[in-house]
Design an enzyme around this catalytic site. Sequence first.
Site, PDB file in Angstrom:
ATOM      1  N   ASP A   8       5.231 -62.296-101.489  1.00 39.65           N
ATOM      2  CA  ASP A   8       5.519 -62.706-102.764  1.00 39.65           C
ATOM      3  C   ASP A   8       5.753 -64.218-102.700  1.00 39.65           C
ATOM      4  O   ASP A   8       6.545 -64.586-101.567  1.00 39.65           O
ATOM      5  CB  ASP A   8       6.765 -61.885-103.589  1.00 39.65           C
ATOM      6  N   GLY A   9       5.633 -65.047-103.422  1.00 40.21           N
ATOM      7  CA  GLY A   9       6.087 -66.483-103.521  1.00 40.21           C
ATOM      8  C   GLY A   9       5.186 -67.396-103.349  1.00 40.21           C
ATOM      9  O   GLY A   9       5.515 -68.650-103.092  1.00 40.21           O
TER      10      GLY A   9
ATOM     11  N   ARG B  92      -1.593 -73.585-107.167  1.00 36.76           N
ATOM     12  CA  ARG B  92      -1.335 -72.268-106.790  1.00 36.76           C
ATOM     13  C   ARG B  92      -2.313 -71.731-105.577  1.00 36.76           C
ATOM     14  O   ARG B  92      -1.738 -71.047-104.836  1.00 36.76           O
ATOM     15  CB  ARG B  92      -1.405 -71.139-107.995  1.00 36.76           C
TER      16      ARG B  92
ATOM     17  N   HIS C 212      -1.462 -69.667-102.134  1.00 35.95           N
ATOM     18  CA  HIS C 212      -2.379 -68.635-101.638  1.00 35.95           C
ATOM     19  C   HIS C 212      -3.015 -68.863-100.088  1.00 35.95           C
ATOM     20  O   HIS C 212      -3.111 -67.958 -99.473  1.00 35.95           O
ATOM     21  CB  HIS C 212      -3.384 -68.039-102.578  1.00 35.95           C
TER      22      HIS C 212
ATOM     23  N   LEU D 256      -2.517 -51.988 -82.985  1.00 28.82           N
ATOM     24  CA  LEU D 256      -2.119 -52.310 -84.404  1.00 28.82           C
ATOM     25  C   LEU D 256      -2.907 -51.631 -85.690  1.00 28.82           C
ATOM     26  O   LEU D 256      -4.053 -51.984 -85.596  1.00 28.82           O
ATOM     27  CB  LEU D 256      -1.705 -53.774 -84.935  1.00 28.82           C
TER      28      LEU D 256
ATOM     29  N   LEU E 218       9.719 -52.834-106.313  1.00 30.45           N
ATOM     30  CA  LEU E 218       8.532 -52.429-105.675  1.00 30.45           C
ATOM     31  C   LEU E 218       7.203 -52.827-106.312  1.00 30.45           C
ATOM     32  O   LEU E 218       6.150 -52.742-105.499  1.00 30.45           O
ATOM     33  CB  LEU E 218       8.829 -50.955-105.492  1.00 30.45           C
TER      34      LEU E 218
HETATM   35  C1  FPP Z   1       2.133 -63.192-104.593  1.00 30.91           C
HETATM   36  O1  FPP Z   1       2.448 -64.526-104.574  1.00 30.91           O
HETATM   37  C2  FPP Z   1       0.869 -63.111-103.801  1.00 30.91           C
HETATM   38  C3  FPP Z   1      -0.074 -62.570-103.986  1.00 30.91           C
HETATM   39  C4  FPP Z   1      -0.304 -61.816-105.420  1.00 30.91           C
HETATM   40  C5  FPP Z   1      -1.560 -62.415-102.959  1.00 30.91           C
HETATM   41  C6  FPP Z   1      -1.176 -62.383-101.900  1.00 30.91           C
HETATM   42  C7  FPP Z   1      -2.469 -62.766-101.227  1.00 30.91           C
HETATM   43  C8  FPP Z   1      -2.299 -63.734 -99.965  1.00 30.91           C
HETATM   44  C9  FPP Z   1      -1.130 -63.847 -99.175  1.00 30.91           C
HETATM   45  C10 FPP Z   1      -3.684 -64.309 -99.545  1.00 30.91           C
HETATM   46  C11 FPP Z   1      -4.775 -63.572 -98.907  1.00 30.91           C
HETATM   47  C12 FPP Z   1      -4.500 -62.197 -98.311  1.00 30.91           C
HETATM   48  C13 FPP Z   1      -5.115 -61.831 -97.129  1.00 30.91           C
HETATM   49  C14 FPP Z   1      -4.917 -60.250 -96.722  1.00 30.91           C
HETATM   50  C15 FPP Z   1      -6.002 -62.581 -96.387  1.00 30.91           C
HETATM   51  P1  FPP Z   1       2.585 -65.148-106.038  1.00 30.91           P
HETATM   52  O2  FPP Z   1       1.331 -65.800-106.523  1.00 30.91           O
HETATM   53  O3  FPP Z   1       2.838 -63.879-107.110  1.00 30.91           O
HETATM   54  O4  FPP Z   1       3.692 -66.143-106.100  1.00 30.91           O
HETATM   55  P2  FPP Z   1       4.798 -66.561-107.353  1.00 30.91           P
HETATM   56  O5  FPP Z   1       5.414 -65.211-107.738  1.00 30.91           O
HETATM   57  O6  FPP Z   1       5.646 -67.264-106.695  1.00 30.91           O
HETATM   58  O7  FPP Z   1       4.061 -66.926-108.401  1.00 30.91           O
END
Ligand code: FPP
Length: 248
Positions: free
Chosen positions: A25-26, A38, A42, A136, A200
């Site tokens: 998250d974040g 954003r 990612h 893993l 969660l």
């Molecule tokens: C949460 O941050 C993150 C996600 C919803 C997506 C997680 C995806 C990745 C890390 C990239 C690709 C994954 C793989 C396995 C290659 P958020 O956007 O909710 O952050 P915020 O709460 O700060 O807005």
Amino acid sequence: MTQGLGHRLDAAAASLPRHIAIIMDGNGRWAKKRYMPRTLGHREGAEAVRRTVTACAELGVPYLTLFAFSSENWKRPADEVDDLMWLLRSYLQREVNELNRQRVRIGFIGERDRLAPDLITLIENAELQTRNNDGLVFTIALNYGGQNDIVSAARRLAEEVAAGSLRPDQITPESFAAHLMTLGLPDPDLIIRTSGEQRLSNFMLWQSAYSELVFIDTLWPDFSRESLEQAIDLFNRRERRFGATGES
Ligand code: FPP
């Protein structure tokens, strides 16, 4: 909050969690802090995924599960959903050889029906190409929701009862768990959530019954091997009692 322990994992003294699951998250906040879109958060998040998989493989953690996209994430703007799907495609296209080299076995949990056919093909190929690896076990939760997981399991059990192949009294926690998407994975010992949020969010609701939860302030794109080792350190300081008193 758990930051600034300032020391590295003492690998000799530590017992490694068998299964680490992470709610990443974040990414959005990481980008916002830098006045970036954003999308770039990612993208950096995908780099943190690479680092984390390598760190877990090197430390000898047996199972790692990452929450990449929840069944609720479809509610995000279409552009952002497209971008996340593009990142997953590019991760799979680029990383499978490296994962193979690290002897990582990749798997996916979540509903596949809403995913694009080419992404499903990449997922199936990644699973097929790495299935004999003995390192893993790396699971990506994609279009995954804990409540859906439990409801699908209940539905399948109900169908078996309706068909006469199962008696209601044969439904036990073990037989129930065998109908979940996580079949074959041990329950997570340690669940880490980054970015300071403490919930969660529909991740592994059944499987987290006895997990230790570690919440860290670090935003996911900044998550490093040191962050991982600090979380494992915290895990090692917890006393896990599984409902018992802790006295032998
Ligand atoms: C949460 O941050 C993150 C996600 C919803 C997506 C997680 C995806 C990745 C890390 C990239 C690709 C994954 C793989 C396995 C290659 P958020 O956007 O909710 O952050 P915020 O709460 O700060 O807005």
